[in-house]
Scaffold this motif. Structure first.
Motif, short mmCIF file in Angstrom:
data_model
loop_
_atom_site.label_atom_id
_atom_site.label_comp_id
_atom_site.label_asym_id
_atom_site.label_seq_id
_atom_site.Cartn_x
_atom_site.Cartn_y
_atom_site.Cartn_z
N ALA A 186 0.81 -1.21 0.00
CA ALA A 186 0.00 0.00 0.00
C ALA A 186 0.85 1.27 0.00
N LEU A 187 1.91 1.30 0.79
CA LEU A 187 2.70 2.52 0.88
C LEU A 187 3.51 2.77 -0.38
N ASP A 188 3.93 1.71 -1.08
CA ASP A 188 4.56 1.89 -2.40
C ASP A 188 3.55 2.50 -3.37
N TYR A 189 2.33 1.97 -3.32
CA TYR A 189 1.25 2.48 -4.18
C TYR A 189 1.05 3.97 -3.93
N VAL A 190 0.98 4.35 -2.66
CA VAL A 190 0.79 5.76 -2.29
C VAL A 190 1.94 6.61 -2.81
N ASP A 191 3.17 6.15 -2.62
CA ASP A 191 4.33 6.91 -3.09
C ASP A 191 4.30 7.10 -4.61
N SER A 192 3.87 6.06 -5.32
CA SER A 192 3.82 6.16 -6.78
C SER A 192 2.77 7.16 -7.23
N ILE A 193 1.63 7.17 -6.57
CA ILE A 193 0.60 8.15 -6.91
C ILE A 193 1.10 9.56 -6.60
N ASN A 194 1.80 9.72 -5.48
CA ASN A 194 2.37 11.03 -5.16
C ASN A 194 3.37 11.49 -6.21
N ARG A 195 4.11 10.54 -6.76
CA ARG A 195 5.09 10.90 -7.80
C ARG A 195 4.38 11.46 -9.03
N ILE A 196 3.24 10.88 -9.38
CA ILE A 196 2.48 11.38 -10.52
C ILE A 196 1.81 12.71 -10.18
N LEU A 197 1.25 12.83 -8.99
CA LEU A 197 0.63 14.08 -8.57
C LEU A 197 1.62 15.25 -8.64
N ALA A 198 2.87 14.99 -8.26
CA ALA A 198 3.88 16.05 -8.23
C ALA A 198 4.18 16.58 -9.63
N LEU A 199 3.91 15.81 -10.66
CA LEU A 199 4.14 16.25 -12.03
C LEU A 199 3.08 17.24 -12.50
N GLU A 200 1.95 17.30 -11.80
CA GLU A 200 0.82 18.17 -12.14
C GLU A 200 0.35 17.93 -13.58
#
Length: 263
Positions: A186-200
C-alpha cells in the motif's frame, strides 16, 4: 503527435516525424487489438508491467532494432509468473473467461518446475528513471510500483500527459488478487501516486478506463484514490497494533463517504 488507443490497454503513439512508440502491445481475437501492418514498425515499446494483457503483442511488433523498455523488477516478475504458469493458467481461465485465455479442459498438468525460464524481451531496463527522445518529443519513464513491483509510468512533458498503466482505476484496487500473486504494498502504491501528482499532469491516461482531462480533476481523482488506499492501510495497521484479528478488522473498517471510490 497522434495517439491511438486499442482495447485491452494498448496505445500507439506516432510522432510528427512518423516514428512509432507502443505502450503495452496486446494481441487477442478482438478485431480492435493492435495488428501490426507491414508498413509500420515500432521504434520503441514500453511495458508498464508484465501482466499478459500488457505484453502479449511484443513479439508481433518488435523488429531487430526495436528498443523495448521495462523496469528492473521485470526480470523477477516474468520468471515468477513463468514459475507458476500452471497455477495462473487455471485461475486466469476461471477469472477471465471472456478473454478466452485458455479453456479449463485444455490445461496441461505441469511435470516439473522451471524457476528461471521466462523469455526476457526488454533491451533497456532501468531502476528509477529512463529518459529518451523520439521525433523531437521527450519521454520520461518512471518506476511507479503499485499494481506490480515492476510497474512504470510514462510522462510526456510537452503535453503534460501521464500514462499510468494499471496504477489507477475508477475503483478501489485489490491489494492482492484472487488468482494469487504477490501482494501490492500500500505505501509503495501511495508513493507512486504522489510521484504522478507532483508532475501536475493535465492529461491522465490509465490502461483501463477513460482518460481524465484537466489538472484540477486529475488532482482530485488521484488524491481521493491515494487517500482511500492510505485510509485502509492505516486503519488496518492501527487495529493490528491494538491486537485485533483480521475478522474484526474486516467488520470494522470501511471507507468514509468522501473516499468511497467504488469496488
Amino acid at each position: 503527435m497522434k495517439l491511438k488507443y486499442f482495447s485491452h490497454s494498448s496505445f500507439q503513439i506516432t510522432t510528427d516525424s512518423g516514428q512509432t512508440l507502443l505502450i503495452d502491445p496486446f494481441l487477442d481475437d478482438n478485431p480492435t487489438s493492435p495488428v501490426k501492418s507491414a508498413d509500420v514498425s515500432a521504434d520503441f515499446i514500453i511495458l508498464t508491467h508484465a501482466h499478459g494483457d500488457h505484453i502479449g503483442g511484443v513479439n508481433a511488433w518488435r523488429e531487430e532494432d526495436t528498443e523495448i523498455i521495462a523496469q528492473d523488477e521485470h526480470y523477477e516478475f516474468v520468471n515468477y509468473q513463468n514459475r507458476l504458469k500452471g497455477l495462473f493458467s487455471q485461475r486466469n481461465a476461471a477469472q477471465f473467461p471472456s478473454l478466452n485465455v485458455v479453456q479449463l479442459s485444455e490445461l496441461e498438468i505441469a511435470e516439473g518446475v522451471d524457476n528461471f525460464g521466462a523469455e526476457i524481451v526488454p533491451t533497456i531496463m532501468f531502476e528509477e528513471e529512463y529518459n529518451f527522445e523520439l521525433g523531437g518529443v521527450e519521454f520520461n519513464v518512471l518506476h511507479t510500483p503499485g499494481e506490480t513491483y515492476d510497474h512504470l509510468s510514462v510522462w510526456v512533458p510537452k503535453y503534460r500527459a501521464a500514462f499510468v498503466g494499471d496504477n489507477f482505476y475508477t475503483s478501489f484496487p485489490n491489494m492482492y488478487t484472487l488468482r494469487g500473486t504477490k501482494p501490492r504494498w500500500a505505501l509503495d502504491y501511495v508513493d507512486s501516486i504522489n510521484r504522478i501528482l507532483a508532475l501536475e499532469p493535465e492529461i491522465l491516461i490509465p490502461s483501463h478506463g477513460d482518460a481524465i482531462i484537466g489538472e484540477q480533476q486529475i488532482q482530485r481523482e488521484l488524491t481521493r484514490y491515494r487517500d482511500a488506499i492510505l485510509y485502509v492501510h492505516d486503519k488496518t495497521v492501527l487495529g493490528m497494533n491494538q491486537g485485533k484479528d483480521v475478522h474484526t478488522l474486516m467488520a470494522e473498517i470501511s471507507l468514509p463517504s468522501d473516499l468511497d471510490i467504488g469496488e
